[in-house]
Scaffold this active site. Structure first.
Site, mmCIF file in Angstrom:
data_model
loop_
_atom_site.group_PDB
_atom_site.id
_atom_site.type_symbol
_atom_site.label_atom_id
_atom_site.label_comp_id
_atom_site.label_asym_id
_atom_site.label_seq_id
_atom_site.Cartn_x
_atom_site.Cartn_y
_atom_site.Cartn_z
ATOM 1 N N SER A 163 0.793 -1.227 0.000
ATOM 2 C CA SER A 163 0.000 0.000 0.000
ATOM 3 C C SER A 163 0.824 1.276 0.000
ATOM 4 C CB SER A 163 -0.935 0.007 1.222
ATOM 5 O OG SER A 163 -0.186 -0.052 2.425
ATOM 6 N N HIS B 167 -5.395 -3.955 -1.863
ATOM 7 C CA HIS B 167 -5.165 -2.994 -2.943
ATOM 8 C C HIS B 167 -5.069 -3.665 -4.311
ATOM 9 C CE1 HIS B 167 -4.607 0.803 -0.732
ATOM 10 N NE2 HIS B 167 -4.169 0.031 0.243
ATOM 11 N N LYS C 84 -12.183 -0.146 -0.815
ATOM 12 C CA LYS C 84 -11.306 0.540 -1.767
ATOM 13 C C LYS C 84 -11.939 0.479 -3.158
ATOM 14 C CE LYS C 84 -7.199 0.046 1.088
ATOM 15 N NZ LYS C 84 -7.888 -0.403 2.311
#
Length: 401
Positions: free
Chosen positions: A185, A213, A244
């Site tokens: 990240s 991610h 996300k």
């Protein structure tokens, strides 16, 4: 000063030290939607700080699904999952994610952090071993500590070092767990998932990947790093996030049916946290439909990523590759070095109309503070060009370029 304030005076001293070092911050407040151009603290800014990779947080279909679920099922769930808080929507979402990830089963947690920390601490004990990349997410680190297992840290993405550490304890009792981020990240580089899975297989270790991610970013229709490396069936535990690229809230764990059943019984964040309100699973279900029906979103994301990365490099920014990993994803860090300088850069960027967050020690190592920029599918080429101009002009003013 009251007694309570005296007892907590050491916190004030630490805050004063942060202010003196130039790293103290205050929360920026978003006034409207999480969009490429939005308003923080009443100021219009280009937003390069959000994890809303595919723009789903404000997609009309997610909003509609959330509103309809709230009208039909209420604002809250009223209980933890194991008592009275498992709604049909929760089960539908878990089944949808399991099918998407090509695994037997899935459990949804209240956050990605809870999914990592709750899983690692539930499945291992003090007689076991954890082999963890040195740049793994804080939730993995905390879960490892909570498990009381023996922690062995291997050099970043160094598969040979991981194997060396496994070989040292292969004859010792206890289970072994190899764990890596799918996408890291802070640097935006991709973990060597396939190679580590091979090492885990050779030593009979459990293989776990945090795909927070990578979900929605890598693999077919955003299926993540396991799909990216064609490693289906070789990773025992897949962790992901719904907050996300998916655009809503929560975390999840995918794997065998027995793994998920065990986590239902033993993962403490799952057992002791009220389940998501109906709007959350409903919006997530809509998001997975969009991932498969609108592939152009990922295509735009990667076009923007490659273009903006090239622009930053040509401007002369340090975007990794020397003593710092090189980004391979929409997370594009600009390495500044000192924490105070990175914080000053971020404040100056905001004043110039760009929201880009400083990441400083202890989140990253001393001397590796950076501005973390994140592009999304919804940034227009014109907006990204303007962002690059602001970054360059501000960096020159501060003698960063």
């Amino acid at each position: 000063m009251s007694e309570t304030r005296k007892q907590l005076g050491y916190l004030t001293e630490q805050l004063d030290a942060m202010r003196a070092a130039g790293t103290h911050f205050r929360l920026r407040v978003l006034d409207d939607q999480q969009a490429p151009i939005c308003h923080y603290d009443g100021k219009e800014v280009i937003n390069l700080a959000s994890n809303n990779y595919l723009g789903l947080a404000n997609h009309p279909k997610l909003i509609e699904a959330a509103v309809e679920a709230t009208k039909k099922f209420g604002a809250g769930s009223g209980a933890v999952r194991t008592i009275a808080g498992t709604m049909r929507l929760h089960m539908q979402l878990e089944e949808r994610i399991a099918a998407f990830k090509n695994v037997e089963a899935c459990v949804v947690f209240q956050s990605g952090f809870a999914a990592n920390a709750g899983t690692v601490s539930a499945i291992l004990g003090k007689e076991d071993f954890i082999f963890s990349d040195e740049l793994n997410h804080a939730s993995i680190i905390d879960g490892a500590r909570l498990s009381r297992a023996k922690i062995k840290v291997f050099r970043h993405k160094d598969v040979a070092h991981c194997e060396e550490l496994l070989a040292e304890v292969q004859n010792e009792p206890g289970r072994k767990l190899v764990i890596t981020d799918g996408v890291f990240s802070m640097d935006g580089d991709i973990g060597p998932v396939g190679a580590l899975a091979g090492v885990a297989e050779r030593y009979g270790a459990i293989m776990m990947v945090d795909d927070a991610h990578a979900s929605g970013v890598l693999g077919r229709h955003g299926r993540g790093s396991i799909d990216h490396f064609h490693a289906h069936g070789r990773v025992d535990i897949q962790v992901g996030t719904l907050s996300k690229a998916i655009g809503s809230l929560g975390g999840y764990v995918c794997g065998s049916r027995d793994l998920i059943d065990f986590l239902y019984h033993r993962a403490r964040p799952f057992l002791f946290s009220t389940s998501h309100p109906p709007a959350v699973p409903a919006s997530c279900l809509a998001a997975f439909d969009i991932l498969e029906s609108e592939p152009d979103r990922m295509e735009r994301l990667w076009r923007n990523t490659h273009s903006f990365k090239a622009t930053l490099a040509s401007a002369g920014f340090n975007i990794g590759g020397q003593n710092t990993p090189m980004s391979e994803t929409p997370i594009l860090p600009i390495i500044v070095g000192e924490s105070a300088k990175a914080a000053e850069f971020s404040r100056a960027l905001f004043d110039a109309g760009l929201m880009a967050t400083a990441i400083t020690y202890p989140t990253v190592a001393q001397g590796k503070a950076r501005i973390r920029t994140i592009v999304t599918s919804e940034h227009s080429p014109e907006t990204l060009a303007q962002a690059a101009e602001i970054l360059t002009a501000t960096a020159k003013k501060l003698a960063i370029l």
